[in-house]
Design a protein around this motif. Sequence first.
Motif, PDB file in Angstrom:
ATOM      1  N   GLU A 190       0.902  -1.022  -0.231  1.00 57.91           N
ATOM      2  CA  GLU A 190       0.365   0.202   0.312  1.00 57.91           C
ATOM      3  C   GLU A 190       0.721   1.397   0.159  1.00 57.91           C
ATOM      4  O   GLU A 190       1.646   1.992   1.157  1.00 57.91           O
ATOM      5  CB  GLU A 190      -1.218   0.307   1.213  1.00 57.91           C
ATOM      6  N   THR A 191       0.652   2.469  -1.157  1.00 55.04           N
ATOM      7  CA  THR A 191       1.252   3.511  -0.740  1.00 55.04           C
ATOM      8  C   THR A 191       1.185   4.451  -0.072  1.00 55.04           C
ATOM      9  O   THR A 191      -0.345   3.789   0.714  1.00 55.04           O
ATOM     10  CB  THR A 191       0.905   3.941  -2.495  1.00 55.04           C
ATOM     11  N   GLN A 224      -2.304   5.345  -0.722  1.00 52.85           N
ATOM     12  CA  GLN A 224      -3.541   4.499  -0.758  1.00 52.85           C
ATOM     13  C   GLN A 224      -4.523   4.631   0.398  1.00 52.85           C
ATOM     14  O   GLN A 224      -5.573   4.659   1.405  1.00 52.85           O
ATOM     15  CB  GLN A 224      -2.898   3.382  -1.432  1.00 52.85           C
ATOM     16  N   ARG A 225      -3.083   4.744   1.601  1.00 55.17           N
ATOM     17  CA  ARG A 225      -3.066   4.491   2.808  1.00 55.17           C
ATOM     18  C   ARG A 225      -3.760   5.505   3.448  1.00 55.17           C
ATOM     19  O   ARG A 225      -5.048   5.506   4.128  1.00 55.17           O
ATOM     20  CB  ARG A 225      -1.581   4.371   3.481  1.00 55.17           C
ATOM     21  N   LEU A 240      -5.326   7.509   1.568  1.00 51.11           N
ATOM     22  CA  LEU A 240      -7.261   7.480   1.241  1.00 51.11           C
ATOM     23  C   LEU A 240      -8.121   6.589   1.584  1.00 51.11           C
ATOM     24  O   LEU A 240      -8.906   6.701   2.357  1.00 51.11           O
ATOM     25  CB  LEU A 240      -7.105   6.940  -0.288  1.00 51.11           C
ATOM     26  N   ARG A 241      -7.852   5.576   2.198  1.00 52.82           N
ATOM     27  CA  ARG A 241      -8.328   5.044   2.783  1.00 52.82           C
ATOM     28  C   ARG A 241      -8.683   5.031   4.387  1.00 52.82           C
ATOM     29  O   ARG A 241     -10.079   4.981   4.795  1.00 52.82           O
ATOM     30  CB  ARG A 241      -7.357   3.142   3.359  1.00 52.82           C
TER      31      ARG A 241
END
Length: 57
Positions: free
Chosen positions: A11-12, A15-16, A18-19
């Motif tokens: 996970e970039t 992405q982290r 956004l999550r």
Amino acid sequence: MTDETPPPAEETSIQRALRLKNEKIAARPKPPRGGRFQREQAAAARSSSKSKPWTSR
């Protein structure tokens, strides 16, 4: 958040972020569904939309 789900292995940072943002949004209290409140909100949106033709699809 102590019971966080383990992130995916690759996970970039974006992405982290956004999550985590989506989890935070999902945890917010939701407005009541149905009933008088929803009818009042819909009526207010309908009445104000007549003076804003650019908001219609």
